[in-house]
Design a protein around this motif. Structure first.
Motif, mmCIF file in Angstrom:
data_model
loop_
_atom_site.group_PDB
_atom_site.id
_atom_site.type_symbol
_atom_site.label_atom_id
_atom_site.label_comp_id
_atom_site.label_asym_id
_atom_site.label_seq_id
_atom_site.Cartn_x
_atom_site.Cartn_y
_atom_site.Cartn_z
ATOM 1 N N TYR A 1 42.273 40.719 44.401
ATOM 2 C CA TYR A 1 43.069 41.913 44.072
ATOM 3 C C TYR A 1 43.845 42.423 45.287
ATOM 4 O O TYR A 1 45.016 42.809 45.192
ATOM 5 C CB TYR A 1 42.147 43.003 43.533
ATOM 6 N N ALA A 2 43.165 42.466 46.438
ATOM 7 C CA ALA A 2 43.823 42.991 47.635
ATOM 8 C C ALA A 2 45.026 42.137 48.002
ATOM 9 O O ALA A 2 46.101 42.646 48.371
ATOM 10 C CB ALA A 2 42.837 43.051 48.794
ATOM 11 N N TYR B 1 45.945 46.764 39.734
ATOM 12 C CA TYR B 1 44.971 46.091 40.593
ATOM 13 C C TYR B 1 44.202 47.112 41.431
ATOM 14 O O TYR B 1 42.994 46.925 41.716
ATOM 15 C CB TYR B 1 45.668 45.071 41.490
ATOM 16 N N ASP C 1 37.160 43.722 41.143
ATOM 17 C CA ASP C 1 37.833 42.843 42.092
ATOM 18 C C ASP C 1 37.058 41.526 42.233
ATOM 19 O O ASP C 1 35.858 41.526 42.497
ATOM 20 C CB ASP C 1 37.920 43.547 43.451
ATOM 21 N N ASP C 2 37.747 40.413 42.017
ATOM 22 C CA ASP C 2 37.135 39.094 42.182
ATOM 23 C C ASP C 2 37.467 38.500 43.534
ATOM 24 O O ASP C 2 37.294 37.302 43.778
ATOM 25 C CB ASP C 2 37.581 38.142 41.076
ATOM 26 N N MET D 1 40.153 47.504 41.404
ATOM 27 C CA MET D 1 39.296 47.554 42.598
ATOM 28 C C MET D 1 38.408 48.796 42.544
ATOM 29 O O MET D 1 37.232 48.754 42.901
ATOM 30 C CB MET D 1 40.149 47.560 43.869
#
Length: 463
Positions: free
Chosen positions: A278-279, A265, A274-275, A269
């Protein structure tokens, strides 16, 4: 004959031969002098007895004195001429079966005796191979001769030496036979013990069969006890090594998954993929990783930390731990049914922090994998133990309930994403209980799993 037998034979035979040699040397060196000394002492006692008798009584006591001291006593008037006195004394000796080829009392010896001195002299009989030891004293108007015949000591010593030689040869033969029997009886169990020790060194644990009831038997018992303990220790070490391998494999697996996800992930990023989730995913995986590491540290800390034992009210501590799961129980619509068949408020001797960890892991495991509507918990008495029983229904299959205590053991049928864990919870429970000396057991039946925990109740006297 084996090595020990040869050593025993050489040692004992050397000691016996040394004794015989010393005996021969001492006999040749001191026996003649000792023989003369004892004869002189015997004559002295007879002379003293004669001197102590009054008047004419001593002549009447001569037969008794001769028997008592084994001597020959003759006497005559001291006023006779030298020749007549010697002839008279020799005739009396002959009548008493004492034949002397060489005997003469000199004028000088007579004068000393008449003057009150005691005269001792040895008359060598030459070809008769004997000597005559004589003591001469004056008693009233008589010259008294007290004598004893002595055989040649050299011939007696020669006969003794021959006899000693026969004894030495016979003794050596007896020693050979005795040492052979002793060495066989001693070395047979020692050989067995040596073979057992060799087998133990090669990790083939067995017991020695020695029926002796002496120090060798005690040694055999010690070796057998050592073999049992080493066998148990080796089995335990092998089990721990296997457990460590499984632990390392499980730890690697459990750490690899979140680390791989975090890396994937993070790279997404970085590549702009990243949608927006991800964070959050990275944070969730990092949180799980931190929790996993905490469990690793707790598991390692349990073995390292010293137990701080003190009285713990076991039912109160369990209820305290159960209350912390009220939200999870409500979320899963589970009921924790607690039945108390244990009167009073009994205490156990334990480390309260570690026992709190045990109860939380047991309850947490039941809440996580429970498939029914309730978790049954009961306190009761089993013999001299307080027994805690926890049971619940579960989904899937558990082939071997005893493996539930192993680190990272999670049945494949229950590996759902929402249920999967590290498998360290029950391993921590097992480790803590073992360190306290408490009993734990698990069994499954008809899709129901039951855990049994046995605590030793603290004696009121030690409270």
């Amino acid at each position: 004959m084996n090595k020990l037998g040869r050593k025993l034979f050489l040692s004992i035979a050397s000691a016996v031969l040394l004794i015989f040699v010393l005996f021969v040397l001492l006999a040749n060196l001191f026996m003649p002098k000792y023989y003369i000394y004892k004869t002189k002492e015997q004559l002295g006692e007879a002379v003293s007895a004669i001197s102590g008798l009054p008047g004419p009584q001593w002549t009447e006591a001569i037969p008794q004195l001769e028997r008592q001291y084994r001597v020959t006593i003759v006497y005559d008037d001291w006023r006779k001429r030298e020749n007549d006195l010697n002839e008279s004394l020799q005739q009396q000796l002959t009548k008493k079966k004492v034949t002397l080829s060489k005997f003469w009392v000199t004028d000088a010896s007579l004068k000393k005796a008449i003057a009150g001195s005691r005269v001792n002299k040895i008359y060598d009989q030459g070809k008769l191979k004997s000597s005559f030891y004589a003591g001469l004293i004056r008693k009233d108007d008589s010259i008294v001769l007290v004598g004893s015949s002595m055989a040649y000591v050299s011939e007696a010593i020669g006969m003794i030496n021959e006899f000693i030689l026969i004894l030495a040869v016979g003794s050596v033969l007896i020693i050979v036979l005795t040492v052979w029997l002793l060495s066989y009886r001693m070395t047979k169990p020692l050989k067995e013990l040596g073979q057992v020790a060799k087998d133990i060194s090669e990790l083939r644990f067995r017991k020695a069969r020695v029926g002796a009831r002496d120090e060798i038997g005690e040694l055999a018992e010690s070796i057998n006890a050592m073999s049992d303990k080493l066998k148990a220790a080796h089995a335990d070490l092998s089990r721990k090594n296997a457990s460590l391998k499984r632990f390392m494999a499980g730890m690697t697996h459990e750490l690899k998954t979140p680390v791989s996800l975090i890396q994937a992930y993070a790279e997404g990023m970085q590549d702009g993929l990243d949608d927006g989730s991800y964070a959050a995913t990275i944070l969730r995986q990092n949180e799980g990783l931190a929790k996993l590491i905490d469990e690793f540290l707790d598991f390692a800390k349990i073995e390292r930390d010293e137990l701080e034992r003190r009285p713990v009210a076991v039912k109160e501590l369990f209820r305290e731990c159960a209350e912390t799961f009220s939200i999870e129980l409500a979320a899963k619509r589970l009921k924790l049914a607690l039945r108390d068949d244990l009167p009073g408020n009994p205490c156990i001797e334990a480390d309260p922090d570690q026992m709190r960890m045990v109860f939380r892991n047991l309850i947490g495991n039941a809440v996580k994998y429970a498939a029914g509507e309730r978790i049954d918990v009961s306190f009761g008495k089993l013999g001299d133990e307080i027994e805690l029983r926890i049971s619940n229904r579960f989904a899937g299959e558990i082939a071997d309930a005893s493996r539930l205590w192993e680190p990272f053991y999670v049945e494949e049928s229950s590996r759902h994403k929402e249920l999967s864990g590290t498998g360290l919870g029950l391993a921590i429970v097992k480790t803590v209980l073992d360190r306290h000396g408490f009993r734990c057991h698990a069994e499954t039946e008809d899709q129901t799993i039951r855990f049994y925990i046995g605590f030793k109740e603290k004696s009121p006297r030690s409270a």
